[in-house]
Write an enzyme that holds these catalytic residues in place. Structure first.
Site: not given
Length: 295
Positions: A176, A213
């Site tokens: 992420e 993400k």
């Protein structure tokens, strides 16, 4: 790795519910839920309250595998129980929802326009415990604020280095590298970051599987080529400060990108709502996020 969970994550329709607020973000999550800081005086009391909130969400009749693929948990939540089952077991055995664990320890100070992850002491032990708790994968966050090539290179290198260690332990890492939606050069950050991601993807061992993400890109379909890489199971999006309505609108214009929302998912939920009010609000949020994720 659970092959049923891998197949569902790869092919299923739905989104990921991010229920992983940690020590630093829990007070804000509780305040948004209607619980102010004067309601607790210790970390244990605070975590008890947030677990009650998460339990209320997870056990809600609207929180089902029909719309939700997975849920991301905080380490403290992984060790707690729902209806006498460890949280991950309740998610998978009762709800059919894949359990994922947040493993980062927060952000370091900004340098070169980015905030990398702090060191993660005891990661090997945490990964071993996660496997014992039947966790499918992990998530770890860092933040890009400026289009500084050196800073972005450092962030992506750190994400892949730790992600590879997680994959070697038998879990699926979600990398992420969030881009701040208020960055004045967000589009340039996205271009630079994607080039670095592609370099690292090309160097991964053939059987390594990962997820990303990412902040919702300005350009529609911008991460389509990343989604097509054989190493990549899924690319999911964080809401990143957008309201649920704006996040959903942006998400619906990015084919293949699905949601992994936290604040946007719990928006409108309140501790004082009746069970019916709570479930209706959550059901509406889930429906809207699901529809934006499958567009």
């Amino acid at each position: 790795m659970n092959q049923d969970q891998l197949k569902r994550m790869s092919e299923g329709k739905g989104f990921i519910a991010a229920l992983d607020q940690s020590g630093g973000s829990t007070p804000k999550a509780l305040k948004n839920y209607g619980i102010n800081e004067d309601r607790y005086s210790t970390d244990e009391e605070m975590f008890n309250l947030v677990h009650e909130m998460r339990t209320r969400i997870i056990t809600s009749p609207s929180f089902t595998s029909q719309h939700i693929l997975a849920a991301i948990l905080f380490e403290n939540t992984m060790e707690r129980r729902i209806d006498d089952r460890l949280t991950a077991d309740y998610l998978w055995e009762v709800k059919g929802i894949i359990p994922i664990l947040k493993v980062d320890k927060g952000l370091a100070e900004e340098e070169d326009g980015v905030r990398p992850m702090k060191p993660i002491p005891g990661l090997d032990d945490l990964l071993a415990r996660a496997k014992e708790r039947h966790i499918f994968g992990t998530k770890m966050r860092s933040v890009i604020k400026k289009a500084n090539p050196e800073g972005i290179k450092k962030i992506i290198g750190q994400q892949f280095e730790i992600g590879l260690k997680i994959a070697q332990a038998g879990l699926v890492p979600i990398l992420e590298p969030e881009i701040d939606i208020y960055s004045p050069d967000k589009a340039e950050c996205e271009r630079t970051m994607k080039e670095e991601m592609k370099k690292h993807l090309a160097e991964l061992p053939q059987d390594t599987r990962i997820m990303f993400k990412l902040s919702i890109p300005d350009k529609h379909g911008f991460y389509s080529d990343i989604m097509e890489d054989p190493h990549v199971i899924r690319v999911v999006a964080l809401s990143g400060g957008y309201s649920r309505q704006e996040a959903n609108e942006r998400l619906s214009r990015s084919p293949g990108l699905i949601a992994s929302f936290s604040r946007a998912l719990s928006e409108g939920l309140n501790v004082d709502q009746t069970a019916g009010e709570f479930d209706r609000m959550l059901a509406q949020s889930i429906k809207e996020i699901y529809e934006a994720s499958i567009t």
